[in-house]
Design a protein around this motif. Structure first.
Motif, PDB file in Angstrom:
ATOM      1  N   ASP A 384       0.831  -1.199   0.000  1.00  0.00           N
ATOM      2  CA  ASP A 384       0.000   0.000   0.000  1.00  0.00           C
ATOM      3  C   ASP A 384       0.873   1.260   0.000  1.00  0.00           C
ATOM      4  OD1 ASP A 384      -2.260   1.557   0.022  1.00  0.00           O
ATOM      5  OD2 ASP A 384      -2.521   1.464   2.200  1.00  0.00           O
ATOM      6  N   VAL A 385       1.555   1.490  -1.119  1.00  0.00           N
ATOM      7  CA  VAL A 385       2.366   2.708  -1.273  1.00  0.00           C
ATOM      8  C   VAL A 385       1.620   3.650  -2.209  1.00  0.00           C
ATOM      9  CG1 VAL A 385       4.602   3.649  -1.968  1.00  0.00           C
ATOM     10  CG2 VAL A 385       4.482   1.353  -0.991  1.00  0.00           C
ATOM     11  N   LYS A 386       1.491   4.892  -1.785  1.00  0.00           N
ATOM     12  CA  LYS A 386       0.728   5.857  -2.590  1.00  0.00           C
ATOM     13  C   LYS A 386       1.405   6.096  -3.931  1.00  0.00           C
ATOM     14  CE  LYS A 386      -1.129   8.356   1.417  1.00  0.00           C
ATOM     15  NZ  LYS A 386      -1.104   9.622   2.170  1.00  0.00           N
ATOM     16  N   ASP A 387       0.583   6.327  -4.946  1.00  0.00           N
ATOM     17  CA  ASP A 387       1.094   6.518  -6.291  1.00  0.00           C
ATOM     18  C   ASP A 387       2.021   7.718  -6.388  1.00  0.00           C
ATOM     19  OD1 ASP A 387       1.253   5.596  -8.936  1.00  0.00           O
ATOM     20  OD2 ASP A 387      -0.172   7.110  -9.610  1.00  0.00           O
ATOM     21  N   GLU A 388       1.747   8.745  -5.583  1.00  0.00           N
ATOM     22  CA  GLU A 388       2.592   9.953  -5.650  1.00  0.00           C
ATOM     23  C   GLU A 388       3.977   9.735  -5.046  1.00  0.00           C
ATOM     24  OE1 GLU A 388      -0.512  10.840  -2.308  1.00  0.00           O
ATOM     25  OE2 GLU A 388      -0.455   9.829  -4.256  1.00  0.00           O
ATOM     26  N   ASN A 389       4.154   8.607  -4.331  1.00  0.00           N
ATOM     27  CA  ASN A 389       5.457   8.312  -3.717  1.00  0.00           C
ATOM     28  C   ASN A 389       6.228   7.213  -4.441  1.00  0.00           C
ATOM     29  OD1 ASN A 389       3.588   8.544  -0.715  1.00  0.00           O
ATOM     30  ND2 ASN A 389       4.897  10.156  -1.494  1.00  0.00           N
ATOM     31  N   ARG A 390       5.522   6.384  -5.212  1.00  0.00           N
ATOM     32  CA  ARG A 390       6.134   5.202  -5.838  1.00  0.00           C
ATOM     33  C   ARG A 390       6.582   5.506  -7.262  1.00  0.00           C
ATOM     34  NH1 ARG A 390       5.493  -0.567  -5.632  1.00  0.00           N
ATOM     35  NH2 ARG A 390       3.846  -0.500  -4.076  1.00  0.00           N
TER      36      ARG A 390
END
Length: 834
Positions: A384-390
């Motif tokens: 569950d890593v946010k798209d804006e961070n991955r």
């Protein structure tokens, strides 16, 4: 239907008895997957381990796929079965691929073999009976070059990325090209002119034929000169045809090459050397052009490899050093400069930039990236890593420098998995291809029988044996199913390649074809049709407990759970508490589909829906409380009732809003012929109805437990025949496994989603779905067109040659022309527009 039965020792972690409920769940999970006929436990054991017996159709589902699905239940199948993907060079066409396939299947211990004309060979074998080196030896005996004896995405990417550099290609790492100890292998498998030998031989054949034909009109030139040129043309045009025909006949088989060779020899016996040379010229040129066209589709897949960067800028001890991506380890920090490729899957720890993710997800708009909140944390195991961070390997950084923490090694990156799965997809046959393969098994012997009979027509009608023999040879050419053999594989290869370019992974011909005939789609609600980010909307107290105290209790207990609703309560609750201290709860106990229990100090706290408290004990909520809950739910809220010991202290309401693109996407799906769209959700029916009305879903089925979703899919399959399940590929794995086609959204970065789904939408974008269905329908349409063309030509040509309306030259011209028509028709898929 071809069926195999295999017994495999089953290891179930911490489960001592095969009668355990988890074993039954595993069997139920697999039993309804297409291609699996039966799953059961057998009495005998191997080393005291239960034996799980599968009855399955290897043409529909592979052991490797069964292993992946089994993993979703928490079980592991011991590695008794080997799964090998080999990349080879030297497969000239689809029929050649089938020869190799048959030879592999004849080996003792080979359970299944599938060979693609694109150069990918997939083999499943019993390790106790056959060794990997034995498989490679058989492939070498077929005259194939082994580009990679054990395809891994990492080596595929390395090699494909080097092909542009001839000098580097000539001095490739010995380890990659030594396929057995101490043995290297030459990769120029085409002949004296390398890979283009067949094309060059065909051109020489055409030139000699043309010169010989021209000289035959000049009276001063001796006829033996033209004859010599025709003989030379026959040699060059028939070299590869004869080579393959001899190999096939030696193994007791008859194929198109043998038929063509017999026809050419027959023409020569009759003194029609020019016609025999013309036949071999057109046939060999057709092969060469077919090879060229298929190469075009192959290159579209190989183009994925060009996305992979070869080096990375590693930041260590304050210094920046350029290293090969294979040297990167999880936790390393890499620097990505503006307008350069990102070298590894990771999370942004410093810098902000806009990243073009189109190479992986197909998204046309760049995605803004920002640093993650906790850079020191190990993010490698987090799904569950946010798209804006991955960020993903192979994507392109924008105008600012980023520092990225590596969360996956090069061999495990999303790009590597994508390439590996696309390569394997080439070996998965579609239902139409399996049908045409079986059709040819009966058709070719029937043609031979007809030709033999036609040789004796001179006994029935007034003509010479030569005329009967010539007619038989013409029929032989006319009936050869070249176009039929290539019609489906070329379309599947092109479709898979086109889909991959737009961030859609289609795992072979079966899901490509099945998706195109679907009329019903089932959707998971949370995270698929909705944002998947529920928000805390209301906090209602029911006793003398304050709103702040109620929130502290709720946050403390929900903090122990990883459920999306629990995370929303914790996130929004802490925000409302504005930094106030939250106590620690313990002893979490989940009640599937109903709620949770936990201890807070010396008190017992229960949080869940009404069903939790109905079955809990005699202390039921009051009617007034029930009415408040029903009122909130009728407005589309998901509610949680909170009880502390015997006292009901409050209600928490959350709402998950529909995706902005959901309504428009569902409208598009209706327009392209999807009649039923069913939403499956664990939320109550009122919530389901409200979301359904808002986005235009046709059916909303609420209050479903995970196993009830599976039952819903089975029920739908009975009514609709074929049903696709759209979800995230993680929580929806059982339902997806039981659907005709499982479609996972947001699969980039999720190994589970990539393994589980038949079709994976790499971006978390619902609007990609109409493209995938549209492409599938186009592919299905092209396959049908190709079948009509290939079979239609055979149906027209056979009577025409029998009746003498078409000679050998015309028959081979139309025959080869139809082959090229179906191949280039299939290539139109590469240009399919969204």
């Amino acid at each position: 239907m071809k069926k195999l039965q295999i017994k495999i020792p089953l290891l179930l972690p911490e489960i001592p008895d095969e009668r355990d409920q988890c074993v039954q769940k595993l069997m139920e999970f697999l039993r309804y997957k297409e291609g699996i006929e039966e799953v059961h436990i057998v009495e005998e054991k191997e080393n005291s381990v239960p034996q799980l017996c599968f009855h399955y159709d290897p043409e529909i589902i592979s052991i490797d796929r069964i292993q992946s699905l089994t993993g979703q239940t928490g079980a592991e199948i011991t590695q008794k079965i080997g799964h090998k993907l080999v990349e080879v060079d030297g497969i000239r066409h689809t029929r050649h691929a089938r020869h190799i396939e048959r030879d592999l299947r004849d080996m003792d211990g080979i359970m299944e073999a599938s060979v693609s004309a694109s150069g990918m060979v997939r083999v499943e074998f019993e390790k106790t009976k056959v060794d990997e080196t034995d498989i490679v030896k058989v492939l070498r005996k077929e005259g194939l070059g082994i580009l990679d004896a054990r395809v891994s995405a990492e080596r595929f990417l390395q090699r494909a990325g080097r092909t542009k550099d001839a000098e580097e290609n000539a001095t490739m790492d010995k380890k990659e090209h030594d396929h057995e100890e101490g043995e290297s292998h030459d990769h120029s498998h085409g002949g004296i002119f390398g890979k283009n030998t067949e094309l060059i031989f065909s051109i020489i054949c055409g030139v000699l034929l043309g010169i010989g034909f021209g000289l035959s009109f000049i009276e001063s030139v001796s006829s033996w000169i033209s004859l010599s040129l025709y003989v030379g043309a026959c040699f060059f045009g028939g070299y590869f045809t004869a080579k393959e025909a001899i190999q096939t006949v030696a193994k007791g088989g008859f194929e198109i090459d043998f038929l063509m060779l017999v026809a050419a020899i027959g023409a020569a016996i009759l003194g029609e050397w020019a016609e025999g040379a013309l036949l071999l010229f057109l046939f060999s040129m057709g092969h060469a052009l077919e090879h060229y066209a298929m190469n075009k589709a192959r290159k579209s897949i190989a183009a994925l490899a060009d996305l992979a960067p070869k080096t990375a800028l590693l930041k260590k001890n304050g210094k920046i050093k350029e290293v090969n991506i294979e040297e990167l380890n999880i936790g390393d920090i890499i620097v990505v400069r503006p307008n350069s490729k990102i070298s590894a899957d990771g999370v942004v720890v410093d810098g902000e930039s806009s990243v073009n993710q189109a190479p992986i997800t197909g998204e046309s708009v760049s995605v803004d990236k920002e640093p993650i909140e906790n850079p020191a944390k190990d993010w490698s195991q987090e799904e569950d890593v946010k798209d804006e961070n991955r960020v993903f390997s192979g994507t392109i950084n924008g105008n600012n420098t980023l520092e990225i923490k590596v969360i996956k090694e090069a061999k495990d990156s999303t790009l590597s998995r994508l390439v590996e799965l696309v390569n394997e997809a080439q070996t998965q046959k579609s239902p139409t291809q399996r049908f045409t393969d079986k059709f040819e098994q009966y058709f070719v012997p029937s043609v031979l029988a007809l030709v033999v009979l036609l040789n004796f027509t001179f006994l029935v009608i007034d003509e010479t044996f030569s005329e009967s023999f010539y007619r038989a040879m013409a029929v032989l050419v006319a009936a050869s199913p070249c176009a039929l053999a290539i019609s489906t594989p070329s379309a599947v290869l092109s479709g898979v390649a086109r889909a991959a370019k737009s961030g859609v992974l289609i795992k072979g011909g079966r899901p490509l074809e099945d998706l195109g005939v679907l009329t019903a789609l089932a959707f998971d609600k949370t995270g698929t049709l909705t944002e998947g980010k529920p928000k805390l909307t209301q906090v209602i107290t029911l006793s003398n407990v304050s709103e702040e105290e109620l929130l502290k209790i709720a946050v403390a207990v929900e903090n122990l759970s990883d459920h999306p609703l629990a995370k929303a309560v914790v996130r929004d609750g802490k925000e409302r508490l504005n930094g106030a201290q939250v106590p620690d709860a313990k002893n979490l106990e989940a009640v599937l589909g109903k709620g949770i229990k936990a201890s807070l100090g010396n008190k017992k706290v229960y949080i869940g829906n009404l069903e939790l408290f109905v079955s809990l004990d005699e202390k039921k909520p009051e009617e007034d409380t029930k009415e408040k809950i029903k009122s909130l739910e009728s407005d589309g809220n998901t509610t949680m009732l909170i009880r502390q010991n015997d006292e009901y202290i409050g209600i928490i309401a959350l709402m998950d809003t529909p995706r902005k693109e959901a309504k428009n996407t569902l409208d598009k799906l209706k327009k392209i012929g999807i009649k039923r769209m069913i939403m499956l959700t664990g939320d109550n029916q009122n919530v389901a109805n409200k979301v359904a009305r808002e986005i235009g879903i046709t059916d909303a089925w609420g209050s479903l437990l995970p196993e009830e979703k599976v039952e819903s899919i089975k029920e739908l399959k009975e009514k609709e025949s074929k049903v696709a399940m759209v979800g995230d590929g993680v929580n929806d794995a059982p339902a997806m496994a039981n659907s005709t086609v499982g479609i996972a959204m947001g699969a980039a970065g999720s190994d589970v989603a990539l393994e589980t789904a038949d079709i994976a939408l790499m971006a978390d974008k619902l609007e990609t779905l109409p493209f995938a269905i549209g492409l599938s329908r186009k592919a299905k349409s092209i396959i049908k067109q190709n079948l009509w063309v290939s079979l239609g030509i055979v149906v027209i040509l056979i009577p025409s040659t029998i009746l003498g309306w078409a000679n050998i030259g015309l028959a081979v011209l139309i025959h080869e022309g139809s082959t090229l028509v179906v191949v280039f028709n299939a290539l139109r898929l590469l240009a399919y527009k969204k």
